[in-house]
Design a protein around this motif. Structure first.
Motif, PDB file in Angstrom:
ATOM      1  N   HIS A   1       0.792  -1.233   0.000  1.00 54.19           N
ATOM      2  CA  HIS A   1       0.000   0.000   0.000  1.00 54.19           C
ATOM      3  C   HIS A   1       0.823   1.281   0.000  1.00 54.19           C
ATOM      4  CE1 HIS A   1      -3.870  -1.993   0.274  1.00 54.19           C
ATOM      5  NE2 HIS A   1      -3.270  -2.878   1.039  1.00 54.19           N
ATOM      6  N   TRP A   2       2.131   1.160  -0.060  1.00 52.73           N
ATOM      7  CA  TRP A   2       2.961   2.357  -0.287  1.00 52.73           C
ATOM      8  C   TRP A   2       3.685   2.149  -1.602  1.00 52.73           C
ATOM      9  CZ3 TRP A   2       7.926   4.249   2.682  1.00 52.73           C
ATOM     10  CH2 TRP A   2       8.226   5.558   2.256  1.00 52.73           C
ATOM     11  N   THR A   3       3.232   2.844  -2.629  1.00 57.78           N
ATOM     12  CA  THR A   3       3.761   2.652  -3.971  1.00 57.78           C
ATOM     13  C   THR A   3       4.381   3.952  -4.471  1.00 57.78           C
ATOM     14  OG1 THR A   3       1.646   3.189  -5.040  1.00 57.78           O
ATOM     15  CG2 THR A   3       2.027   0.888  -4.467  1.00 57.78           C
TER      16      THR A   3
ATOM     17  N   GLN B   1      12.545   9.675   3.022  1.00 62.31           N
ATOM     18  CA  GLN B   1      11.629  10.730   3.457  1.00 62.31           C
ATOM     19  C   GLN B   1      10.840  10.200   4.643  1.00 62.31           C
ATOM     20  OE1 GLN B   1       9.069  10.921  -0.179  1.00 62.31           O
ATOM     21  NE2 GLN B   1       7.396  10.407   1.199  1.00 62.31           N
ATOM     22  N   PRO B   2      10.335  11.060   5.500  1.00 62.59           N
ATOM     23  CA  PRO B   2       9.457  10.596   6.578  1.00 62.59           C
ATOM     24  C   PRO B   2       8.132  10.109   5.999  1.00 62.59           C
ATOM     25  CG  PRO B   2      10.361  12.771   7.042  1.00 62.59           C
ATOM     26  CD  PRO B   2      10.647  12.492   5.608  1.00 62.59           C
ATOM     27  N   HIS B   3       7.633   9.014   6.526  1.00 60.25           N
ATOM     28  CA  HIS B   3       6.366   8.449   6.060  1.00 60.25           C
ATOM     29  C   HIS B   3       5.792   7.603   7.183  1.00 60.25           C
ATOM     30  CE1 HIS B   3       3.595   5.910   3.640  1.00 60.25           C
ATOM     31  NE2 HIS B   3       3.536   6.968   2.859  1.00 60.25           N
ATOM     32  N   GLY B   4       4.473   7.565   7.265  1.00 60.52           N
ATOM     33  CA  GLY B   4       3.817   6.764   8.292  1.00 60.52           C
ATOM     34  C   GLY B   4       3.690   5.310   7.889  1.00 60.52           C
TER      35      GLY B   4
ATOM     36  N   ALA C   1      10.893   0.680  10.190  1.00 62.17           N
ATOM     37  CA  ALA C   1      11.024   1.537   9.009  1.00 62.17           C
ATOM     38  C   ALA C   1      10.251   0.886   7.880  1.00 62.17           C
ATOM     39  CB  ALA C   1      12.487   1.714   8.611  1.00 62.17           C
ATOM     40  N   GLN C   2       9.664   1.685   7.013  1.00 61.07           N
ATOM     41  CA  GLN C   2       8.896   1.145   5.891  1.00 61.07           C
ATOM     42  C   GLN C   2       9.567   1.520   4.574  1.00 61.07           C
ATOM     43  OE1 GLN C   2       4.650   1.610   6.114  1.00 61.07           O
ATOM     44  NE2 GLN C   2       4.328   0.957   3.992  1.00 61.07           N
ATOM     45  N   LEU C   3       9.538   0.561   3.645  1.00 55.80           N
ATOM     46  CA  LEU C   3      10.116   0.732   2.317  1.00 55.80           C
ATOM     47  C   LEU C   3       9.014   0.562   1.283  1.00 55.80           C
ATOM     48  CD1 LEU C   3      12.598   0.926   0.384  1.00 55.80           C
ATOM     49  CD2 LEU C   3      12.861  -1.547   0.679  1.00 55.80           C
ATOM     50  N   SER C   4       8.958   1.445   0.295  1.00 55.63           N
ATOM     51  CA  SER C   4       7.898   1.396  -0.704  1.00 55.63           C
ATOM     52  C   SER C   4       8.167   0.321  -1.750  1.00 55.63           C
ATOM     53  CB  SER C   4       7.774   2.761  -1.396  1.00 55.63           C
ATOM     54  OG  SER C   4       8.949   3.039  -2.153  1.00 55.63           O
ATOM     55  N   ILE C   5       7.117  -0.047  -2.493  1.00 60.09           N
ATOM     56  CA  ILE C   5       7.258  -0.931  -3.646  1.00 60.09           C
ATOM     57  C   ILE C   5       7.003  -0.125  -4.911  1.00 60.09           C
ATOM     58  CG2 ILE C   5       6.557  -2.937  -2.298  1.00 60.09           C
ATOM     59  CD1 ILE C   5       3.891  -2.814  -3.978  1.00 60.09           C
ATOM     60  N   GLN C   6       7.316  -0.727  -6.052  1.00 61.93           N
ATOM     61  CA  GLN C   6       7.187  -0.058  -7.346  1.00 61.93           C
ATOM     62  C   GLN C   6       6.262  -0.896  -8.242  1.00 61.93           C
ATOM     63  OE1 GLN C   6      10.634  -0.342  -5.835  1.00 61.93           O
ATOM     64  NE2 GLN C   6       9.517   1.361  -4.886  1.00 61.93           N
TER      65      GLN C   6
ATOM     66  N   ASP D   1      -0.329  -6.793  -9.850  1.00 59.46           N
ATOM     67  CA  ASP D   1       0.426  -7.648  -8.929  1.00 59.46           C
ATOM     68  C   ASP D   1       1.076  -6.923  -7.758  1.00 59.46           C
ATOM     69  OD1 ASP D   1       2.471  -6.479 -10.360  1.00 59.46           O
ATOM     70  OD2 ASP D   1       3.381  -8.370 -11.010  1.00 59.46           O
ATOM     71  N   GLU D   2       0.576  -5.732  -7.406  1.00 62.13           N
ATOM     72  CA  GLU D   2       1.219  -5.013  -6.307  1.00 62.13           C
ATOM     73  C   GLU D   2       1.116  -5.773  -4.981  1.00 62.13           C
ATOM     74  OE1 GLU D   2      -2.971  -4.234  -5.912  1.00 62.13           O
ATOM     75  OE2 GLU D   2      -1.664  -3.956  -7.662  1.00 62.13           O
ATOM     76  N   HIS D   3       0.055  -6.597  -4.803  1.00 62.57           N
ATOM     77  CA  HIS D   3      -0.069  -7.327  -3.544  1.00 62.57           C
ATOM     78  C   HIS D   3       0.814  -8.568  -3.486  1.00 62.57           C
ATOM     79  CE1 HIS D   3      -3.256  -4.697  -2.162  1.00 62.57           C
ATOM     80  NE2 HIS D   3      -3.236  -5.350  -1.016  1.00 62.57           N
ATOM     81  N   LEU D   4       1.394  -8.969  -4.605  1.00 65.97           N
ATOM     82  CA  LEU D   4       2.319 -10.094  -4.604  1.00 65.97           C
ATOM     83  C   LEU D   4       3.769  -9.637  -4.639  1.00 65.97           C
ATOM     84  CD1 LEU D   4       2.136 -13.190  -4.505  1.00 65.97           C
ATOM     85  CD2 LEU D   4       2.385 -13.210  -6.991  1.00 65.97           C
ATOM     86  N   LEU D   5       4.026  -8.444  -5.107  1.00 65.07           N
ATOM     87  CA  LEU D   5       5.411  -7.989  -5.252  1.00 65.07           C
ATOM     88  C   LEU D   5       6.221  -8.058  -3.951  1.00 65.07           C
ATOM     89  CD1 LEU D   5       4.902  -4.984  -7.703  1.00 65.07           C
ATOM     90  CD2 LEU D   5       5.810  -7.267  -8.236  1.00 65.07           C
TER      91      LEU D   5
END
Length: 260
Positions: free
Chosen positions: A46-48, A104-107, A128-133, A220-224
């Motif tokens: 959910h962070w893309t 960057q700061p992110h929730g 810490a959270q890391l985004s997906i692409q 496929d964002e939920h499988l990445l």
């Protein structure tokens, strides 16, 4: 320090913590079997973003990134401390692997805080959270995980959070757990067979090779995130499967532990 496993979690609906019909307790049981991490790096569906971004937030906010749910869900919060040093280390590892990365700061979105609330309710482990692409393929996310491998040796639990099957258009929210579409089991059986045999090439090409792949994941964002967790694992990882059933006919709840 012993190397930690990496995880893939099927985080389900946002209501997982408040719906007694959902398998929330099993997430706590999973955490109890794991070594306690010094920090957690979470990749959520959910962070893309266009390129990897890792959050340096000192105190990540709880993001309620959904609407139309019971009021009590919006009253939940997860106040774990952030892990800005871990975020900067992760960014350096990715950059060293020629993967451009920003900070960057992110929730914490619900793909992150919902399972963490169930697994570590004391909220005392830095996150810490890391985004997906979502415009990039599984191979990109596998490479992200491979770049982050050293973190697991340093007490960091790398977690990918998504859903092993995710087609909301095919979901029936009035269905009973026994009403699962049989194609869900065919897809997950293929996926888990490839995981068990460490058939990385086949897994990265799942959209062509897996049965019903496009039906199970129209996008496929939920499988990445599983590919990042897989990349972070040892080459000779052991596989532990926590199968929690299929809900709403089409949404399988399965968690994977890639151990050392």
């Amino acid at each position: 320090m012993a190397r930690l496993p990496s995880l893939f979690l099927s985080h389900g609906a946002p209501t997982l913590p408040i719906d007694p019909s959902m398998p929330s307790g099993e997430f706590a049981a999973l955490a109890a079997r794991l070594p306690r991490p010094r920090a957690i790096l979470m990749l959520s569906a959910h962070w893309t973003t266009d390129m990897p971004v890792v959050s340096t937030a000192e105190a990540p906010e709880t993001i309620h990134d959904f609407y139309g749910f019971p009021r009590e869900l919006y009253e939940l919060s997860y106040r774990a401390p952030g892990a800005p040093d871990l975020a900067r280390t992760a960014a350096t590892l990715l950059s060293d692997a020629q993967i451009p990365t920003q900070t960057q700061p992110h929730g914490l979105d619900h793909g992150a805080w919902v399972p963490l609330l169930l697994m570590y309710p004391q909220a005392d482990i830095p996150v810490a959270q890391l985004s997906i692409q979502p415009h990039r393929d599984p191979a990109h996310h596998y490479a992200v995980g491979r770049a982050l491998r050293p973190l697991a040796q340093d007490g960091v639990l790398i977690v990918g959070s998504g859903q092993i099957t995710h087609n909301l258009r095919a979901a029936d929210f009035g269905a009973r757990p026994g009403d699962a579409d049989p194609r869900v089991a065919e897809f997950t059986a293929w996926f888990e067979s490839q995981l068990a045999d460490r058939e990385i090439e086949a897994l990265l090409d799942y959209r062509r090779r897996a049965p019903h792949a496009v039906l199970m994941h129209p996008t496929d964002e939920h499988l990445l995130p599983v590919f990042a967790a897989l990349g972070a694992a040892d080459d000779d990882y052991s596989l532990d499967i926590q199968s929690l059933g299929t809900y709403q006919r089409a949404l399988a709840m399965t968690n994977y532990v890639f151990g050392g």
